[in-house]
Design a protein around this motif. Structure first.
Motif, PDB file in Angstrom:
ATOM      1  N   MET A   1      10.226   8.068  -8.279  1.00  0.00           N
ATOM      2  CA  MET A   1       9.482   8.102  -7.044  1.00  0.00           C
ATOM      3  C   MET A   1      10.479   8.051  -5.889  1.00  0.00           C
ATOM      4  O   MET A   1      11.313   7.167  -5.840  1.00  0.00           O
ATOM      5  N   SER A   2      10.369   8.961  -5.013  1.00  0.00           N
ATOM      6  CA  SER A   2      11.342   9.040  -3.934  1.00  0.00           C
ATOM      7  C   SER A   2      10.989   8.126  -2.760  1.00  0.00           C
ATOM      8  O   SER A   2      11.870   7.627  -2.087  1.00  0.00           O
ATOM      9  N   LYS A   3       9.712   7.910  -2.507  1.00  0.00           N
ATOM     10  CA  LYS A   3       9.296   7.118  -1.363  1.00  0.00           C
ATOM     11  C   LYS A   3       8.987   5.683  -1.799  1.00  0.00           C
ATOM     12  O   LYS A   3       8.200   5.471  -2.716  1.00  0.00           O
ATOM     13  N   PRO A   4       9.619   4.669  -1.163  1.00  0.00           N
ATOM     14  CA  PRO A   4       9.321   3.299  -1.554  1.00  0.00           C
ATOM     15  C   PRO A   4       7.878   2.932  -1.226  1.00  0.00           C
ATOM     16  O   PRO A   4       7.286   3.452  -0.288  1.00  0.00           O
ATOM     17  N   MET A   5       7.322   2.041  -2.039  1.00  0.00           N
ATOM     18  CA  MET A   5       5.973   1.530  -1.805  1.00  0.00           C
ATOM     19  C   MET A   5       6.077   0.028  -1.641  1.00  0.00           C
ATOM     20  O   MET A   5       6.796  -0.626  -2.400  1.00  0.00           O
ATOM     21  N   TYR A   6       5.366  -0.506  -0.693  1.00  0.00           N
ATOM     22  CA  TYR A   6       5.412  -1.941  -0.429  1.00  0.00           C
ATOM     23  C   TYR A   6       4.089  -2.567  -0.821  1.00  0.00           C
ATOM     24  O   TYR A   6       3.015  -2.018  -0.564  1.00  0.00           O
ATOM     25  N   PRO A  18       1.153   0.453  -8.188  1.00  0.00           N
ATOM     26  CA  PRO A  18       0.315   1.586  -7.802  1.00  0.00           C
ATOM     27  C   PRO A  18       0.071   2.547  -8.967  1.00  0.00           C
ATOM     28  O   PRO A  18       0.928   2.724  -9.839  1.00  0.00           O
ATOM     29  N   LYS A  19      -1.096   3.170  -8.946  1.00  0.00           N
ATOM     30  CA  LYS A  19      -1.507   4.075 -10.025  1.00  0.00           C
ATOM     31  C   LYS A  19      -0.485   5.181 -10.256  1.00  0.00           C
ATOM     32  O   LYS A  19      -0.160   5.500 -11.396  1.00  0.00           O
ATOM     33  N   SER A  20       0.046   5.750  -9.190  1.00  0.00           N
ATOM     34  CA  SER A  20       1.010   6.845  -9.360  1.00  0.00           C
ATOM     35  C   SER A  20       2.252   6.380 -10.113  1.00  0.00           C
ATOM     36  O   SER A  20       2.805   7.113 -10.937  1.00  0.00           O
ATOM     37  N   MET A  21       2.682   5.139  -9.878  1.00  0.00           N
ATOM     38  CA  MET A  21       3.848   4.603 -10.591  1.00  0.00           C
ATOM     39  C   MET A  21       3.489   4.286 -12.040  1.00  0.00           C
ATOM     40  O   MET A  21       4.291   4.534 -12.940  1.00  0.00           O
ATOM     41  N   ARG A  22       2.281   3.711 -12.268  1.00  0.00           N
ATOM     42  CA  ARG A  22       1.850   3.430 -13.644  1.00  0.00           C
ATOM     43  C   ARG A  22       1.779   4.720 -14.444  1.00  0.00           C
ATOM     44  O   ARG A  22       2.200   4.768 -15.602  1.00  0.00           O
ATOM     45  N   GLU A  23       1.243   5.767 -13.841  1.00  0.00           N
ATOM     46  CA  GLU A  23       1.146   7.052 -14.538  1.00  0.00           C
ATOM     47  C   GLU A  23       2.528   7.617 -14.830  1.00  0.00           C
ATOM     48  O   GLU A  23       2.781   8.115 -15.929  1.00  0.00           O
ATOM     49  N   ALA A  24       3.444   7.533 -13.867  1.00  0.00           N
ATOM     50  CA  ALA A  24       4.797   8.051 -14.067  1.00  0.00           C
ATOM     51  C   ALA A  24       5.512   7.286 -15.185  1.00  0.00           C
ATOM     52  O   ALA A  24       6.288   7.869 -15.951  1.00  0.00           O
TER      53      ALA A  24
END
Length: 92
Positions: A1-6, A18-24
């Motif tokens: 993931m290129s953009k950090p999530m807080y 986050p779901k996108s990170m769990r999926e990745a």
């Protein structure tokens, strides 16, 4: 993931991944993760089996919960009955 999530840490120390990170990371409900420290940073990685020698209560619980999910219903019911009997004996 290129953009950090807080994310905020809640009162119990939990953080929602986050779901996108769990999926990745191919993380799904009931998966086991190993938490560690590396260079002052907390790491999270998915594991398929508990590492040999790790008999901490948390590792054993994670293993049992995962194994329970994949058992046939008849075996689950047998185990539930056995645990119930053990708890009843303990209450006496």
């Amino acid at each position: 993931m290129s953009k950090p999530m807080y994310r905020l840490v809640d009162g119990k120390g939990r953080v929602l991944i986050p779901k996108s990170m769990r999926e990745a990371a191919k993380l799904e409900y009931g998966d086991i993760v190993c938490l560690g420290m590396a260079g002052g940073k907390i790491t999270v990685r998915k594991v398929e089996v508990i590492e040999v020698g790790d008999q901490s209560p948390e590792a054993v619980e994670a293993y049992v919960r995962t194994a329970f999910q994949f058992m046939p219903d008849s075996l689950r019911l047998d185990l539930i009955g056995e645990l119930s009997r053990l708890l009843q004996k303990k209450e006496w």
